[in-house]
Motif scaffolding. Structure first.
Motif, PDB file in Angstrom:
ATOM      1  N   ASP A  15       0.862  -1.184   0.000  1.00 46.93           N
ATOM      2  CA  ASP A  15       0.000   0.000   0.000  1.00 46.93           C
ATOM      3  C   ASP A  15       0.900   1.236   0.000  1.00 46.93           C
ATOM      4  OD1 ASP A  15      -1.474   2.276   1.011  1.00 46.93           O
ATOM      5  OD2 ASP A  15      -3.014   0.895   1.754  1.00 46.93           O
ATOM      6  N   LEU A  16       1.000   1.872  -1.147  1.00 43.33           N
ATOM      7  CA  LEU A  16       1.931   2.988  -1.319  1.00 43.33           C
ATOM      8  C   LEU A  16       1.646   4.132  -0.360  1.00 43.33           C
ATOM      9  CD1 LEU A  16       4.339   4.096  -2.937  1.00 43.33           C
ATOM     10  CD2 LEU A  16       2.680   5.062  -4.556  1.00 43.33           C
ATOM     11  N   ALA A  17       0.397   4.544  -0.247  1.00 37.85           N
ATOM     12  CA  ALA A  17       0.067   5.677   0.626  1.00 37.85           C
ATOM     13  C   ALA A  17       0.432   5.379   2.079  1.00 37.85           C
ATOM     14  CB  ALA A  17      -1.413   6.029   0.511  1.00 37.85           C
ATOM     15  N   ARG A  18       0.155   4.168   2.527  1.00 41.23           N
ATOM     16  CA  ARG A  18       0.481   3.774   3.902  1.00 41.23           C
ATOM     17  C   ARG A  18       1.996   3.776   4.127  1.00 41.23           C
ATOM     18  NH1 ARG A  18      -0.718  -2.303   5.710  1.00 41.23           N
ATOM     19  NH2 ARG A  18       0.975  -2.561   4.240  1.00 41.23           N
ATOM     20  N   VAL A  20       4.338   5.458   2.343  1.00 41.93           N
ATOM     21  CA  VAL A  20       4.831   6.838   2.279  1.00 41.93           C
ATOM     22  C   VAL A  20       4.571   7.533   3.619  1.00 41.93           C
ATOM     23  CG1 VAL A  20       4.490   9.108   1.214  1.00 41.93           C
ATOM     24  CG2 VAL A  20       4.691   7.065  -0.228  1.00 41.93           C
ATOM     25  N   ALA A  21       3.371   7.368   4.156  1.00 41.41           N
ATOM     26  CA  ALA A  21       3.044   7.991   5.445  1.00 41.41           C
ATOM     27  C   ALA A  21       3.973   7.496   6.547  1.00 41.41           C
ATOM     28  CB  ALA A  21       1.589   7.719   5.812  1.00 41.41           C
ATOM     29  N   ARG A  24       7.539   8.926   5.973  1.00 44.13           N
ATOM     30  CA  ARG A  24       7.479  10.375   6.167  1.00 44.13           C
ATOM     31  C   ARG A  24       7.277  10.716   7.647  1.00 44.13           C
ATOM     32  NH1 ARG A  24       2.548  11.825   3.724  1.00 44.13           N
ATOM     33  NH2 ARG A  24       1.737  11.346   5.778  1.00 44.13           N
ATOM     34  N   ARG A  40       2.548   5.184 -12.546  1.00 46.69           N
ATOM     35  CA  ARG A  40       1.750   5.216 -11.325  1.00 46.69           C
ATOM     36  C   ARG A  40       2.256   4.153 -10.366  1.00 46.69           C
ATOM     37  NH1 ARG A  40      -4.371   5.517 -13.239  1.00 46.69           N
ATOM     38  NH2 ARG A  40      -4.638   6.387 -11.181  1.00 46.69           N
ATOM     39  N   THR A  43       6.674   6.146  -5.470  1.00 47.21           N
ATOM     40  CA  THR A  43       7.052   7.414  -4.851  1.00 47.21           C
ATOM     41  C   THR A  43       8.526   7.323  -4.482  1.00 47.21           C
ATOM     42  OG1 THR A  43       4.842   7.813  -3.952  1.00 47.21           O
ATOM     43  CG2 THR A  43       6.660   8.980  -2.896  1.00 47.21           C
ATOM     44  N   GLU A  60       4.458   0.198  -5.418  1.00 46.45           N
ATOM     45  CA  GLU A  60       3.283  -0.534  -4.943  1.00 46.45           C
ATOM     46  C   GLU A  60       3.007  -1.742  -5.816  1.00 46.45           C
ATOM     47  OE1 GLU A  60      -0.729   1.044  -3.166  1.00 46.45           O
ATOM     48  OE2 GLU A  60      -0.798   1.203  -5.356  1.00 46.45           O
TER      49      GLU A  60
END
Length: 173
Positions: A15-18, A20-21, A24, A40, A43, A60
């Motif tokens: 899960d890319l968003a997870r 990255v968070a 970060r 796509r 990141t 991802e």
């Protein structure tokens, strides 16, 4: 070929968003705008004090991907290690990792003081402070042959919380 340092690492994540968070918010990496147009699911991130173009790439592969089993049931990379400048930074990292439920270990390797963490996909990493060359002594050098319990408070008393690590070792003197 004269390799002199690791330039970047690329990790497959579910899960890319997870991810990255996590990198970060917990480790302070910041996204950099370098994903190719039309591409796509990736990141690129830069470590907080890095001058590198990017230090980490995340790709991802989807929610169906299983957690890493490297070293338990498959071959693969055990961990990456990132270096911090001071023991105060290492202590602050320990607090952030612990708050995120991602701190899985802490060790004294004699010349290095290490934290071990796991990202949301179970990929392990190390965050390390190295004793500067001018502070190395026989005790620290001999302790490289064992893995001890890390006592960050004692290490900060011994070396100072703001002493820059790695000087003369990984950082030019």
């Amino acid at each position: 070929m004269g390799i002199h340092r690791l330039n970047h690492a690329v990790l497959y994540v579910s899960d890319l968003a997870r991810s990255v968070a996590f990198y970060r918010d917990v480790l302070g990496f910041r996204p950099v705008a370098m994903t190719p147009d039309g591409f796509r699911g990736a990141t690129f991130l830069q470590a907080p004090d890095s001058t590198n173009d990017h230090d980490l790439g995340l790709f991802e592969i989807g929610a169906a991907a299983g957690r890493s089993t490297a070293g338990r049931s498959t071959v693969g990379l055990y961990h990456l290690a990132w270096e911090v400048d001071t023991l105060d930074e290492l202590a602050a990292t320990a607090e952030r990792l612990s708050a995120a439920g991602a701190l899985v270990g802490a060790s004294d390797h004699g010349t290095t003081k290490s934290l071990y963490g796991q990202d949301p996909d179970g990929l392990e990493f190390e965050v390390v402070w190295l004793i500067p060359a001018d502070l190395l002594d026989d005790t620290a050098l001999a302790a490289r042959k064992r893995i001890g319990r890390l006592d960050l408070d004692a290490e900060r008393q011994r070396y100072g919380g703001q002493t820059r690590g790695g000087v003369g070792i990984s950082v030019p003197a």
